[in-house]
Motif scaffolding. Structure first.
Motif, mmCIF file in Angstrom:
data_model
loop_
_atom_site.group_PDB
_atom_site.id
_atom_site.type_symbol
_atom_site.label_atom_id
_atom_site.label_comp_id
_atom_site.label_asym_id
_atom_site.label_seq_id
_atom_site.Cartn_x
_atom_site.Cartn_y
_atom_site.Cartn_z
ATOM 1 N N PHE A 1 61.896 18.075 17.863
ATOM 2 C CA PHE A 1 61.152 17.246 16.970
ATOM 3 C C PHE A 1 60.797 15.699 18.065
ATOM 4 N N GLU A 2 61.239 15.656 19.077
ATOM 5 C CA GLU A 2 60.977 14.585 19.771
ATOM 6 C C GLU A 2 60.214 14.488 20.754
ATOM 7 N N SER B 1 66.383 21.669 9.408
ATOM 8 C CA SER B 1 66.020 20.284 9.617
ATOM 9 C C SER B 1 66.467 19.949 11.013
ATOM 10 N N GLN B 2 65.906 18.712 11.469
ATOM 11 C CA GLN B 2 66.524 18.430 12.794
ATOM 12 C C GLN B 2 67.934 18.823 13.200
ATOM 13 N N CYS C 1 57.464 17.871 9.681
ATOM 14 C CA CYS C 1 58.169 17.050 10.706
ATOM 15 C C CYS C 1 58.972 16.048 10.468
ATOM 16 N N PRO D 1 67.422 20.335 18.588
ATOM 17 C CA PRO D 1 66.777 19.017 17.964
ATOM 18 C C PRO D 1 65.757 18.403 18.605
ATOM 19 N N ILE E 1 63.097 15.719 10.185
ATOM 20 C CA ILE E 1 63.813 14.420 10.719
ATOM 21 C C ILE E 1 64.563 13.694 9.728
#
Ligand SMILES: Cc1cc2nc3c(=O)[nH]c(=O)nc-3n(C[C@H](O)[C@H](O)[C@H](O)COP(=O)(O)O)c2cc1C
Length: 336
Positions: free
Chosen positions: A316-317, A306-307, A229, A313, A233
């Motif tokens: 990842f949040e 990747s993010q 993760c 995106p 990020i």
């Protein structure tokens, strides 16, 4: 198929690096890692406490039991208990760098910016092509703020960077209030790479003896998600080399880490479990996957998920957190 990668300025023939472990405690061990296909080897760590003990003959004080600092150090092994001393370490580094073709990275495990830093330079002189700094530290003092902890780490990195010309990687523990901000500060302090993450070795309780016992379990593939993760990020936000460490059991974990954005993927537990020859299995699995998915190079794969590069995106949040809980509730209510 091009497996080469660049890690903190070192050009490596493939992305698999043997992380710090007892497998590198002898030249023979390091050679076996090279033969199996490792692109670089990080030597096991020397500890700041070990260097201090040697340098000041603290062991003698420990036996006398007079100094409070010495008392605290009674929890550490004594000088003779370490399998390799500082001088032997340098000799091993020297011999290994003469006898293998791949880069050897020396590892220092410490938390202060005094005394032992010069040792980083000695490693460079002995042939290390890079230094990995393991800043393992658990801030237990309630008066120590997150900012103070970070400042301290930044100062150690600056001190080591001032002492050497070879690249310096920083191996971090996983839990910080603001990981991305710390990563940026370390880059600004001169770190050439971040190694994510140190495993956090929590002690266990022995309820028969009523003692606190150290425990070390080898990792499992499940454990890749935290570094995965953060690599996803950070990639795309910081121009710094990223090494993934933890949970690489099969080539699937290698693929995931590279897609997240790792420049190299490190492994220890799987090598202790299956032997150094396992590196060849990881590499052939990686190549098979690349062929099936028509990737021509590791460079092309790196950070593809990747993010910054994924379609979603927010995965990842915070949105991911809400989604996971809702999904679970829906599945649970269907079953009930
Ligand atoms: C037996 C053992 C010894 C290790 N020794 C060191 C060490 O000296 N220095 C260090 O930074 N990490 C050390 N590690 C941590 C590994 O380098 C690695 O970061 C960690 O085990 C996570 O990777 P893995 O899941 O592939 O094992 C050690 C790990 C194990 C299992």
């Amino acid at each position: 198929m091009n497996l080469t990668t660049k890690y903190m300025g070192l050009v490596l023939k493939n992305p698999i690096v043997a992380s710090a472990s007892p497998l590198s405690e002898s030249v023979g061990g390091i050679r076996r890692l090279e033969e199996a296909g490792a692109a670089a080897v990080v030597l096991f760590s020397l500890f700041e406490e070990q260097l201090q003990l040697e340098a000041t003959a603290l062991e003698q004080h420990l036996e006398e039991g007079t100094e409070s600092f010495a008392e605290a150090l009674t929890y550490f092994p004594k000088v003779g208990d370490y399998r390799v001393g500082p001088e032997q370490y340098l000799e091993l580094l020297h011999q290994a760098s003469q006898q293998v073709q791949i880069p050897i990275i020396g590892s220092l495990n410490g938390i202060s910016s005094k005394g032992w830093i010069e040792y980083a330079r000695k490693r460079q002189d002995a042939g290390a092509q890079g230094i990995e700094l393991n800043l393992y530290y658990i801030p237990t003092d309630p008066k120590m703020s997150a900012l103070a902890v970070e400042k301290h780490k930044v100062e150690v990195v600056q001190a080591v960077k001032a002492a050497v010309t070879v690249p310096v990687a920083v191996k971090l523990s996983p839990y910080f209030t603001s990981m991305a901000s710390l990563a940026r500060k370390l880059k600004r302090a001169g770190a050439d790479a971040l190694v994510l993450f140190n495993r956090f070795y929590q002690p266990d309780f022995d309820i028969e003896e009523l003692t606190v016992s150290p425990t070390l379990h080898l990792s499992t593939a499940e454990e890749i998600r935290l570094p995965l993760c953060w690599i996803a990020i950070l990639r795309g936000q910081l121009r710094i080399s990223l090494a993934a460490t933890t949970g690489v059991e099969t080539s699937a974990e290698v693929v995931k880490y590279l897609l997240a954005g790792a420049d190299v993927v490190m492994t220890t537990s799987a090598l202790l479990r299956h032997g150094p020859g396992h590196i060849a299995t990881l590499l052939s699995g990686l190549q098979q996957w690349m062929e099936a998915k028509e990737y021509k190079s590791v460079k092309q794969m790196r950070g593809a998920m990747s993010q910054k590069n994924v379609a979603d995106p927010a995965a990842f949040e915070r949105a991911n957190y809400i989604k996971i809980l809702e999904k679970y509730k829906q599945e649970y209510s269907l079953k009930a």
